[in-house]
Structure formats: structure tokens, C-alpha cells
Motif scaffolding. Structure first.
Motif, short mmCIF file in Angstrom:
data_model
loop_
_atom_site.label_atom_id
_atom_site.label_comp_id
_atom_site.label_asym_id
_atom_site.label_seq_id
_atom_site.Cartn_x
_atom_site.Cartn_y
_atom_site.Cartn_z
N ARG A 94 -12.65 28.66 7.65
CA ARG A 94 -12.73 28.36 6.65
C ARG A 94 -11.88 28.12 5.65
NH1 ARG A 94 -18.03 31.38 5.74
NH2 ARG A 94 -18.60 29.80 6.91
N TYR A 95 -11.28 27.48 4.93
CA TYR A 95 -10.62 27.42 4.32
C TYR A 95 -8.93 27.21 4.61
CZ TYR A 95 -14.71 27.00 0.76
OH TYR A 95 -15.34 26.74 0.25
N GLY A 96 -8.77 27.08 6.21
CA GLY A 96 -7.70 27.45 6.40
C GLY A 96 -7.56 29.50 7.48
N GLU A 97 -8.47 29.88 6.66
CA GLU A 97 -9.06 31.54 7.88
C GLU A 97 -9.18 31.52 8.68
OE1 GLU A 97 -6.83 33.39 5.93
OE2 GLU A 97 -5.51 32.16 4.81
N ARG A 98 -9.09 32.59 9.23
CA ARG A 98 -9.89 32.48 10.46
C ARG A 98 -11.35 33.06 10.23
NH1 ARG A 98 -7.67 36.46 14.67
NH2 ARG A 98 -9.10 38.06 13.90
N VAL A 99 -11.95 33.28 10.21
CA VAL A 99 -13.45 33.92 9.52
C VAL A 99 -14.18 34.69 11.16
CG1 VAL A 99 -13.86 32.89 7.75
CG2 VAL A 99 -15.08 32.39 9.85
N PHE A 100 -13.75 34.37 12.36
CA PHE A 100 -14.69 34.34 13.43
C PHE A 100 -13.57 33.99 14.56
CE2 PHE A 100 -17.27 34.09 17.44
CZ PHE A 100 -18.10 34.87 17.17
#
Length: 294
Positions: A94-100
């Protein structure tokens, strides 16, 4: 969305991975959409693929004992459900960030979880490719890990990939590259970068991704990439892309539903039997396999 990474020699690996993808695609095609119980569907489909891989291996001349990893994701109405076996991964960015990300069924993941090695030690661990679960190639009961339902937001990217990709670059770099204008370019660049970063004997690199542009249509942008890095590879990875596969299966599924509707309307005349004696429903009961909930 399906990614499978076969093992058991080049012929056995290809047999296992292709059988898994074909089996799950066929079962998906037989279900009315939306699927009412996604988790039960995923478990049933993977269990059927497990049995199909074993049968194919036994019928092969000479007999083979093939196996494959798998990660499967079902997208419906802006939500995602997934299941996996082995070390092929699902990521949500999400927005380039790993959330899972999924947790690998591997010996190194076990060592990490138990605190016996560090993340840095895991990168070059001599048993980093040793998995503890697979589809086929086992006499033990199949163990599947299921993920809870995930609500997706506009711009979210789901990435399914083999270890050939994620072992070749850190997750932060993957997330950054997925911010590219198109997923086709992103996956192509990621596969090339992972190939450069990995040793010459690295595994196949396969990935499929989808970016949610709106809750109404999660298939608006999808892409896949595949690289076979060595001629004598002992694994063959297979990918089913959502854009092409979903369209093809939806069209065929609609045709099947139309035929069944016509059959229900005229079955008395065609078969000369009371209507209640015949079950033409496509809503089969799907058994649940043994599950591990996160």
C-alpha cells in the motif's frame, strides 16, 4: 491468481505445477460467482490439486513423485482471500509499503521464528530452499495456511511470486518498484533485478500482480513476469494471470449457467422425469480441509 513453483526434477516440477494450475482453474470455472465461501473454495481446490498431482505422478512412465508450492488468491468485490503451501508468497503493498506477506513453510522460516538465526543469517543459509510443506510429493496430510479476508483500498497492489523473486531483493525494493506507472514494467524490471542479484544457480523467477484501481473492478491492471534462469532447472514455475484468466473463465462460466438455465426450463420434456428427481445445480457442497488460521 495462482503461482506454483514445481520441484522433483524438471519434468516432475513442470508436471506438478501445471497440474495444480489446471485443476484449480477448472474448479474455479465450475463455481457460480461470486463464490459464497471463499475459504472453503480455496481449501477444496488445493486439496483436489494435491490429489491430481499425486495421480499424475503415479501414472507417469517411469513413475514420478512430483510436488509444487502454491499461493492462490481470490478477488471479489474489493476483497481478497488467499491460501498457500510452501514458500511462494503473497504480498500486499500500500503506497509502496509492505503491509502484509505470507509466512513461508520452510526450515529457515522455522529457525527465524524460533529465534535460532537472524534475518541476515537467513539470507545465505545453506538450507534456505528447503520447504516443509508442498502440494503432492508427500504421504502426510496436506496442510494449508489460510489468510483472513482482506479489504483492499484503491491503489493497493497484490503480488504473488516464487522464491526466485523475493530472495533476489528486499521487500522495500519490491514495494518501491511496484510504484511504477504500469505493473508490466514493474514486474519486468523486478525480475531482471532479482536475476542479477541472485547466484547463477538461482531458482525460476515468476510473479503476478494486480493493482486495485476501484472497488468495482479489481482486474483493471494486472501483469505477470516469468524468467527461467537455468536450462537444467529443477523447478518449473507456472502462473495464471487474473486479467486473461478471469475474463476467459467468466465468459465460459456464463455460458455454462445459460445452458443449465435452459436445461432446467425444458428438462421435463427432454428427460420425461419429474423436476424434483434431477439436480442440475452448480452449487456443489465444498468440503473443508484441515486448516491453519493465522
Amino acid at each position: 491468481m495462482i503461482v506454483a513453483d514445481g520441484m522433483g526434477g524438471s519434468s516432475g516440477g513442470q508436471l506438478a505445477s501445471q497440474t495444480l494450475v489446471d485443476t484449480i482453474a477448472r474448479i474455479f470455472n465450475e463455481q457460480p460467482r461470486p463464490i459464497n465461501d471463499p475459504e472453503a473454495f480455496l481449501g477444496y481446490a488445493i486439496m483436489q490439486a494435491h490429489e491430481a498431482v499425486i495421480r499424475k505422478g503415479l501414472k507417469h512412465n517411469p513413475p514420478l513423485n512430483p510436488g509444487t508450492t502454491c499461493v492462490v488468491c481470490l478477488l471479489q468485490n474489493g476483497h481478497a482471500w488467499w491460501a498457500h503451501v510452501g514458500d511462494s508468497r503473497l504480498y500486499l503493498f500500500r503506497y509502496g509499503e509492505r503491509v502484509f506477506r505470507t509466512k513461508d513453510h520452510s526450515y529457515v522460516e522455522y529457525l527465524l521464528k524460533s529465534g535460532e538465526i537472524s534475518k541476515q543469517e537467513a539470507i545465505n543459509h545453506p538450507k534456505r530452499n528447503q520447504i516443509t510443506r508442498c502440494v503432492g510429493n508427500t504421504i502426510r496430510p496436506l496442510e494449508i495456511t489460510y489468510g483472513s479476508e482482506m479489504e483492499l483500498l484503491s491503489g493497493d497492489v497484490l503480488l504473488l511470486c516464487t522464491d526466485g523473486l523475493w530472495s533476489g531483493m528486499p521487500d522495500k525494493q519490491i514495494g518501491k518498484m511496484l510504484l511504477a506507472d504500469t505493473l508490466d514494467n514493474a514486474l519486468s524490471d523486478m525480475a531482471s533485478q532479482a536475476e542479477q542479484n541472485s547466484p547463477s544457480s538461482c531458482d525460476n523467477i515468476t510473479a503476478v500482480a494486480v493493482r486495485l484501481l476501484s472497488n468495482a473492478s479489481p482486474y483493471e491492471e494486472a501483469a505477470s513476469a516469468h524468467k527461467k534462469n537455468r536450462e537444467d532447472s529443477e523447478a518449473e514455475a507456472v502462473v495464471a494471470t487474473p486479467a486473461a484468466q478471469a475474463q476467459e473463465l467468466d465468459e465460459l462460466g456464463q455460458a455454462i449457467n445459460d445452458i443449465q438455465k435452459a436445461f432446467r426450463e425444458y428438462e421435463d420434456e427432454l428427460l420425461d422425469k419429474p423436476r424434483h428427481d434431477i439436480d442440475t445445480s452448480a452449487n456443489h457442497n465444498i468440503p473443508r480441509s484441515a486448516k491453519e488460521k493465522l
